[in-house]
Motif scaffolding. Structure first.
Motif, short mmCIF file in Angstrom:
data_model
loop_
_atom_site.label_atom_id
_atom_site.label_comp_id
_atom_site.label_asym_id
_atom_site.label_seq_id
_atom_site.Cartn_x
_atom_site.Cartn_y
_atom_site.Cartn_z
N GLY A 1 -35.09 -26.60 -17.53
CA GLY A 1 -35.77 -27.84 -17.17
C GLY A 1 -34.82 -29.03 -17.17
O GLY A 1 -34.87 -29.91 -16.29
N ARG B 1 -36.05 -22.15 -21.39
CA ARG B 1 -36.87 -22.95 -20.47
C ARG B 1 -36.50 -24.43 -20.55
O ARG B 1 -36.46 -25.12 -19.53
CB ARG B 1 -38.35 -22.75 -20.80
N GLN C 1 -39.08 -17.52 -16.50
CA GLN C 1 -39.04 -17.58 -17.96
C GLN C 1 -40.40 -18.02 -18.48
O GLN C 1 -40.76 -19.17 -18.42
CB GLN C 1 -37.96 -18.59 -18.42
N LYS C 2 -41.16 -17.07 -18.98
CA LYS C 2 -42.51 -17.38 -19.45
C LYS C 2 -42.73 -16.98 -20.89
O LYS C 2 -43.75 -17.31 -21.48
CB LYS C 2 -43.56 -16.68 -18.57
N TYR D 1 -35.09 -19.43 -11.40
CA TYR D 1 -34.92 -18.91 -12.75
C TYR D 1 -35.99 -19.46 -13.70
O TYR D 1 -36.49 -18.75 -14.57
CB TYR D 1 -33.53 -19.27 -13.30
N LEU D 2 -36.34 -20.72 -13.53
CA LEU D 2 -37.34 -21.33 -14.41
C LEU D 2 -38.69 -20.67 -14.28
O LEU D 2 -39.41 -20.48 -15.27
CB LEU D 2 -37.46 -22.84 -14.10
N SER D 3 -39.07 -20.29 -13.06
CA SER D 3 -40.37 -19.63 -12.85
C SER D 3 -40.42 -18.25 -13.48
O SER D 3 -41.49 -17.72 -13.74
CB SER D 3 -40.67 -19.52 -11.35
#
Length: 882
Positions: A636, A632, A623-624, A619-621
């Motif tokens: 994290g 994010r 969210q940009k 999921y973190l990858s």
């Protein structure tokens, strides 16, 4: 006649000195004055001043050919002659006497090879006519004799030149000794080489004689001409007197014409005065008409401008009523939006770029601006107060309805479609509020965040509680590597799969929801940052819509950007910082429910941290977007918390491994080695996404502690240390063989254990061999030590190494060698607890013994060539039969 400078011997010698080394001979040298100006006209002083120069004619003979040159000499600072210019006489095309000089002493020389024909050639001025003629005759004679042609001569009578040359020759002859100053070469040039031949001279004399024939003396001829002139004048006077009557008639006609002309001139003067007065009157009338016409045009334009200005200053009553006291119900929003648009346009219309600067200081304009500002502040205050109350009422209504949240036995997916639909009704209003007063958005954003934060936290708390309550999972013990036997060590991975699924479901439901809320908030509250993915998009492979009916949900607020600098015009760091600060207020506190799910999953099965870590990274990858900064940060923090919990599990397991060294003497394979293989197999099953690093770090820590602990336990009993080590390293390799083929980190430790196993085997086998055949190999070691210092043939004479000693040692060591080898096998088998290792160890032992015996046999053959011992082949056959 004054002496000419052409006769100055000193001058000629000075010229010859100036051209010394050129192999040229000076024929004539004469002083001249050089100028560029025009006679009788003013010019620049520098150009008109005559400069003293010396013209020298020189010749150079080369075989049959003769070259002639005209040299210009100037005086240097010290008064010494030096060459200034050089002209070839073969290029002389024209000799012209300047007509502006009354004395005739000035002439020019034209050359056909000069680069710039547009520049006037210099003028040369002589002291008198004799000097001029003398120089020119010398030049012409040389041109005729040396070059075979004459240049064009302008302004000089060639006949006069010939007569002058002849008279000069005559004077030289009559003067005798006086004329001796003229050199012989000059005579040759000026006299002997005449310009006119004898035949041409006789023809010219005959022609001149014919011309003066009958004239006689000049005075008599002059008297005759005077008498003829008087006669002609008398005849003319008589003819004039005879024509007097005709003259009188002409005079009378001229007088009558003069009178008519005078009358005409008087009439024309009168008419001219009248016309002038009329022209002045016409000009005056035209001026007055032009002023009147310009005034009329200006008045019309002024009326048009005033009408436009009055139209700008007029406040429609319906808009004023709407702005000051209108309702904000959904039915009235269209009227409110129209009023906002009018107010925005009116305020902009009264600003200087859109309004003529001349009107800006008018009293009426200033008063109208103040009135519009008051309308703006009143409307902004009313709208802000309404929206704050509206946001709070929406959230209170949703919180009061318990069926909206997850309940016992029922997980409820949060659905904000209706909430956003109601908010979108006022999105256009927020755009206009931002356009009217940017400062009003701050309190509105805080009110929205404060209200929605309560709803989001309640939804997350209820969902997380029901998620944990509805998940059935058997709790595994955390003592994975405990030395004592515990239950659940071989538990199936599927037993705790629901734990990971619960955490994944929590992320699947709430992460897209939080991203959607961030995106909606950024757009709804008019932040000038790029928008996020729409809630109807696909994030991390999961639909983020709220149910099937909302799968194509669109976050478009149905508005156009009012400002030129809209949300698509680019982001600013200040806007982004303000957005992230607001998102902190909007979503803060919701992370506690995520933490609770992580802690709950850890207590049930610590290894599930691996799969949760992988899901979080996935999921973190995804969210940009900058507007999802809080999401994010939340992911994290979750990743850090999961890593911390897993590290706690790893530390506890390592502590369990270290406690093995405190136990009593260890025999055989330690319990944590096969259990680590089980643990590693389970950990590999849980890896998802990018959790490889987390697991590899745990492997590194586990195996490092295992190997260190193993070495410490082995040192407690050095007698059996090698057996203990080789058994445990072998067990480590056997249990991790399959995993080491697919996991690079475990493959590295597998090879490390393999090396340690080989070293332990080598030490243990050497100990057993030396125990049974100590005298044999000690004898060989003595021979090897002495071989470094003395010759081989001297070794049998050393103390204890004689042939007799060799025979005694062989009898003691090799008599009954089969029994000794059997004893070696029994000793190898005696302390070994892992029977499956015995065959490979016995093979290693036989190979090692055979290698050592082969070395001993080579030493005996070299040092004691006459002695006989059992051959290596015999020993190999004996070992093979054992």
């Amino acid at each position: 006649m004054a002496k000419s400078s052409a006769d100055d011997a000193e001058l000629r010698r000075a010229c010859e000195a100036a051209i010394e080394g050129t192999k040229q001979k000076i024929v004539m040298s004469i002083r001249v004055a050089k100028s560029h100006g025009v006679w009788g006209k003013s010019g620049m002083l520098g150009r008109q001043m005559a400069k003293p120069r010396v013209l020298a004619i020189s010749i150079k003979s080369k075989g049959q050919r003769t070259k002639a040159f005209l040299r210009v000499m100037k005086y240097s600072t010290g008064g010494v002659l030096e060459p200034a210019k050089l002209y070839k006489l073969k290029h002389l095309s024209k000799v012209e006497v300047v007509t502006n000089d009354p004395s005739g002493c000035t002439f020019t020389l034209g050359f056909d090879n000069l680069r710039s024909q547009s520049v006037a050639p210099p003028q040369w001025t002589m002291r008198n006519i004799d000097d001029r003629n003398r120089l020119l005759i010398c030049v012409l004679n040389i041109c005729k004799d040396v070059l075979g042609r004459l240049p064009k001569v302008v302004g000089i009578d060639i006949v006069e030149m010939a007569l002058w040359a002849k008279s000069l020759l005559k004077e030289i002859c009559e003067d005798g000794p006086v004329a001796s100053t003229v050199t012989e070469s000059d005579l040759k040039v000026t006299v002997e080489k005449e310009l006119v031949s004898q035949a041409e001279e006789e023809d010219m004399e005959a022609l001149l004689g014919t011309f003066v024939m009958g004239i006689g003396e000049a005075e008599a001829f002059s008297e005759r001409l005077k008498r003829e002139l008087l006669a002609l004048e008398a005849a003319n006077v008589h003819a004039i007197l005879e024509s007097e009557p005709l003259i009188d008639e002409v005079l009378q006609g001229l007088e009558a014409a003069t009178n008519c002309v005078d009358d005409m001139d008087e009439w024309l003067g009168i008419f001219n005065v009248k016309l002038r007065h009329m022209r002045e009157d016409i000009e005056s009338i035209e001026t007055r008409n032009n002023k009147l016409e310009m005034q009329s045009v200006n008045n019309k334009a002024l009326i048009v401008e005033l009408d436009k200005l009055l139209e700008r200053l007029r406040v429609p009553s319906e808009y004023a009523a709407c702005l000051t006291g209108g309702s904000f119900d959904e039915a009235c929003m269209l009227q409110n939006i129209e009023a906002c648009e009018w107010l925005t346009g009116a305020l902009r219309g009264l600003q200087v770029p859109n309004l003529d600067p001349t009107y800006a200081n008018m009293r009426a304009v200033k008063e109208k601006q103040a009135e519009l500002e008051k309308l703006k502040s009143t409307f902004v205050r009313r709208a802000s107060e309404f929206l704050r109350n509206y946001f709070a009422s929406l959230v209170d209504f949703m919180i009061s309805d318990k069926s909206y949240f997850s309940q016992r036995g029922q997980l409820k997916r949060p659905d904000h479609a209706d909430l956003r639909y109601k908010c979108r009704t006022y999105a256009r209003l927020l755009q206009h509020l931002k356009s009217l007063d940017k400062n009003c958005l701050g309190p509105l954003r805080k009110a929205y965040c404060s209200s929605l934060n309560l709803l989001l936290r309640r939804e997350a708390r209820e969902f997380a509680n029901e998620l944990r309550a509805s998940t059935k999972a058997s709790r595994n013990p955390t003592l994975w590597l405990e030395g004592s036997t515990g239950y659940g060590q071989n538990v199936n991975a599927a037993d705790t799969l629901t734990v990971s699924e619960a955490y994944s479901k929590m992320l699947t439901i709430f992460i897209p929801l939080l991203v959607d809320e961030s995106s909606f908030f950024a757009h709804f509250m008019c932040f000038e940052v790029p928008t996020l993915v729409h809630p109807g998009g696909v994030a991390n492979g999961n639909k983020t819509g709220h149910g099937d009916e909302d799968a194509n949900y669109d976050d478009d607020l149905g508005i156009m950007d009012i400002d030129d600098n809209g949300s698509e015009s680019g982001k600013s760091s200040a806007e982004l910082a303000a957005l992230n600060e607001s998102l902190q207020d909007l979503l803060d506190g919701i992370q506690e429910d995520f933490y609770a799910v992580v802690d709950w999953a850890y207590k049930i099965d610590p290894l599930r941290c691996i799969s949760m870590h992988g899901v979080t990274e996935k999921y973190l990858s995804g969210q940009k977007a900058d507007a999802a900064g809080f999401v994010r940060l939340l992911l994290g923090d979750l990743e850090s918390r999961i890593s911390m919990q897993f590290s706690r599990f790893v530390d506890e397991a390592c502590h369990q491994i270290e406690r093995n060294e405190r136990n009593v003497r260890q025999i055989g394979v330690l319990s944590y080695i096969p259990r680590f293989a089980t643990l590693a197999t389970r950990m590999e099953q849980y890896i998802q996404g990018q959790s490889r690093d987390l697991v590899d770090q745990a492997y590194t820590k586990f195996v490092s502690i295992m190997f260190v602990t193993l070495e410490k336990i082995a040192q407690t009993d050095p007698k059996y240390a090698d057996i203990f080590l080789l058994e445990n390293y072998a067990a480590f390799q056997n249990s991790l063989y399959d995993l080491a083929n697919v996991v690079p980190t475990l493959a590295k430790f597998y090879h490390q254990a393999s090396e340690a196993y080989e070293q332990a085997c080598t030490r243990h086998i050497s100990t057993i061999i030396y125990y049974q055949f100590e005298r044999l190999f000690q004898f060989a070691r003595k021979i090897e030590d002495l071989a470094f210092t003395i010759a081989p043939e001297e070794i049998p004479f050393q103390l204890g190494l004689s042939k007799m000693d060799l025979r005694k040692m062989l009898k003691a060591s090799l008599s009954g060698v089969d029994k000794s080898i059997g004893a070696m096998y029994k000793k190898l088998q005696k302390n070994l607890t892992s029977e499956e290792l015995l065959p490979s160890l016995w093979e290693k032992c036989k190979k090692e013994f055979l290698d050592k015996y082969e070395s001993f046999a080579q030493l005996v053959a070299k040092i004691y060539p006459t002695e006989t011992i059992p051959s290596v082949t015999e020993m190999r056959d004996l070992l093979a039969s054992m």
